[in-house]
Design a protein around this motif. Structure first.
Motif: not given
Length: 127
Positions: A55, A69, A71-72, A89, A93, A100, A102, A121, A123
């Protein structure tokens, strides 16, 4: 729109892009832990790291990084893999001023039974 498929990660399984940059938005396809040599680690922690590395390579292809990012989203096949995934994760982060959003879901499986986790992801290019 611009297709993103970095050479340093394995090629997409089919007729799709690993990522798409459209204006300020970049989205990735779900990334699995598949090495360039076709190897798949057995360990959930190593698989999670490989997914995040892929990613991040897609983001870097368009000049972005983890700080961009929004959201993951991740999918694991076993409930007991949630904590090891979340630890990786959290490493990714750790230095971010704004973490982000999640999503983490448990799913019944992926295209091959060896895969334990998939990460994608969304972004946003700022400025």
């Amino acid at each position: 729109m611009k297709s993103l498929s970095p050479d340093r990660i394995s090629a997409p399984f089919g007729n799709y892009s690993h990522g798409i940059a459209a204006g300020p938005v970049l989205v990735t396809s779900g990334q699995l832990a598949l090495g360039a040599d076709g190897a798949i680690p057995e360990d959930i922690t190593e698989q999670s790291r490989m997914c995040f590395d892929a990613v991040l390579a897609i983001l870097a292809e368009d000049g972005l990084d983890a700080s961009d990012v929004l959201r993951f989203s991740a999918f694991v096949t076993r409930r007991e893999d949630m904590k090891p995934y979340m630890a990786v994760r959290d490493e990714v982060c750790a230095g971010l001023a704004v973490k982000p959003a999640s999503t983490l879901m448990i799913v019944s499986g992926f295209t091959r039974p060896e895969f334990l986790v998939e990460v994608e992801a969304i972004a946003l290019r700022r400025g």
